[in-house]
Design an enzyme around this catalytic site. Structure first.
Site, PDB file in Angstrom:
ATOM      1  N   GLU A 117      -0.228  -5.725   0.798  1.00  0.00           N
ATOM      2  CA  GLU A 117      -1.329  -4.973   1.445  1.00  0.00           C
ATOM      3  C   GLU A 117      -1.843  -5.782   2.654  1.00  0.00           C
ATOM      4  O   GLU A 117      -1.860  -7.018   2.601  1.00  0.00           O
ATOM      5  CB  GLU A 117      -2.434  -4.825   0.391  1.00  0.00           C
ATOM      6  N   LYS A 143      -5.006   4.367   1.651  1.00  0.00           N
ATOM      7  CA  LYS A 143      -5.482   4.020   0.301  1.00  0.00           C
ATOM      8  C   LYS A 143      -6.637   4.924  -0.135  1.00  0.00           C
ATOM      9  O   LYS A 143      -7.653   5.032   0.556  1.00  0.00           O
ATOM     10  CB  LYS A 143      -5.922   2.553   0.298  1.00  0.00           C
ATOM     11  N   CYS A 169      -2.485  -1.407  -4.037  1.00  0.00           N
ATOM     12  CA  CYS A 169      -3.271  -2.328  -4.857  1.00  0.00           C
ATOM     13  C   CYS A 169      -4.142  -1.626  -5.901  1.00  0.00           C
ATOM     14  O   CYS A 169      -3.635  -1.108  -6.874  1.00  0.00           O
ATOM     15  CB  CYS A 169      -4.087  -3.245  -3.949  1.00  0.00           C
TER      16      CYS A 169
HETATM   17  C1  ACM Z   1      -7.302  -4.657  -4.024  1.00  0.00           C
HETATM   18  O1  ACM Z   1      -7.260  -3.426  -4.078  1.00  0.00           O
HETATM   19  N1  ACM Z   1      -6.968  -5.303  -2.925  1.00  0.00           N
HETATM   20  C2  ACM Z   1      -7.705  -5.436  -5.192  1.00  0.00           C
END
Ligand code: ACM
Length: 272
Positions: free
Chosen positions: A38, A109, A142
């Site tokens: 990420e 995201k 993530c």
């Molecule tokens: C995250 O979503 N970077 C923990």
């Protein structure tokens, strides 16, 4: 099919240096599909919106996506990478998919973690699945792992391999991915970063241990906590098409969605 990840320590704000490091690591392996962490070219511990707005790039068209496209073409592979995206006035925590013919698509995201909510707009598009010919791949980022609906949605849309760029600071995800893969009978590549970031009086330590998980929930490979390397394994993506547990149970056919209407409610009532 050869799938894998690149695990390393990005330097905050040093995009050119980080691109060079990643391309060197990619050059050390032969893969059909590689997943990078990420926010893999900017770093994660952001201290102001202006700072990440300056580093964020257009997808497609930004210099990182362009560099990844060139590498994907040279190496005849597909790459999924977590990037900070700028689109109009909005910033997104995104992941781009590129291949030998260039940009294919990207995902923003959906579930922002902690202070990401200060800098980024949450994604408003679907969790995507792309048919690469070699496999159908889905993308999540993530913290999406903690919402079982994310992996489930990708699996129901046909994903055989979940590409999962990450910057993990909590110790739960790697073990949880065994369950995510088992309950959906899919492969997953969780590409995490390493190192410690100290900025603006804050400190974050990333857990490394990038992991490739199989459709029976077995860990195919888990990296060390601090290794900086690319790692590739050979898989047969078709194994993810078998959703049968035994001759009576098929985990997709046995679902009872007519009793899951609750999942579609937009707002929870005050007791839930
Ligand atoms: C995250 O979503 N970077 C923990």
């Amino acid at each position: 099919m050869r799938i894998g990840f690149v695990q390393y320590t990005p330097c905050f704000g040093e995009v050119d240096h980080n691109i060079e490091t990643v391309l060197d690591l990619i050059g050390s392996v032969r893969a059909d599909l590689l997943v990078l962490p990420e926010l893999c070219m900017t770093g994660y511990l952001i201290t102001s919106r202006d700072e990440i707005a300056d580093l964020a790039e257009k997808i497609p068209g930004g210099k990182t996506t362009e560099a990844l496209c060139r590498t994907a073409r040279e190496r005849s592979c597909h790459i999924v990478a977590g990037l900070a995206e700028r689109s109009g006035d909005n910033l997104y925590n995104s992941a781009v998919l590129v291949g030998p013919d260039g940009y294919i698509g990207h995902y923003r995201k959906l579930h922002l973690f902690f202070e990401e909510k200060l800098w980024f707009t949450p994604g408003d598009g679907d969790l995507p699945v792309f048919d690469l010919g070699t496999a159908r791949v889905g993308i999540m980022i993530c913290f999406d792992w903690i919402f079982p609906e994310a992996t489930r949605s990708l699996a129901l849309k046909g994903a055989q391999v979940i590409c999962h760029p990450a910057n993990l600071v909590l110790p739960f995800c790697q073990d949880a991915m065994k369950t995510r893969c088992l309950e959906n009978r899919v492969f997953a590549v969780t590409a995490n970063r390493t190192g410690v970031e100290k900025r603006g009086g804050k400190v974050l330590s990333y857990t490394g241990m990038s992991q490739i998980t199989g459709p029976e929930g077995a860990i195919i490979h888990r990296c060390g906590g601090e290794d900086e390397r690319a790692l590739v394994v050979e898989i047969d993506p078709a194994r993810a098409d078998n959703k049968a547990i035994n001759e009576y149970n098929d985990i997709f056919r046995d679902r009872r969605p007519e009793y899951y209407a609750m999942l579609l409610k937009k707002k929870l009532n005050k007791n839930v």
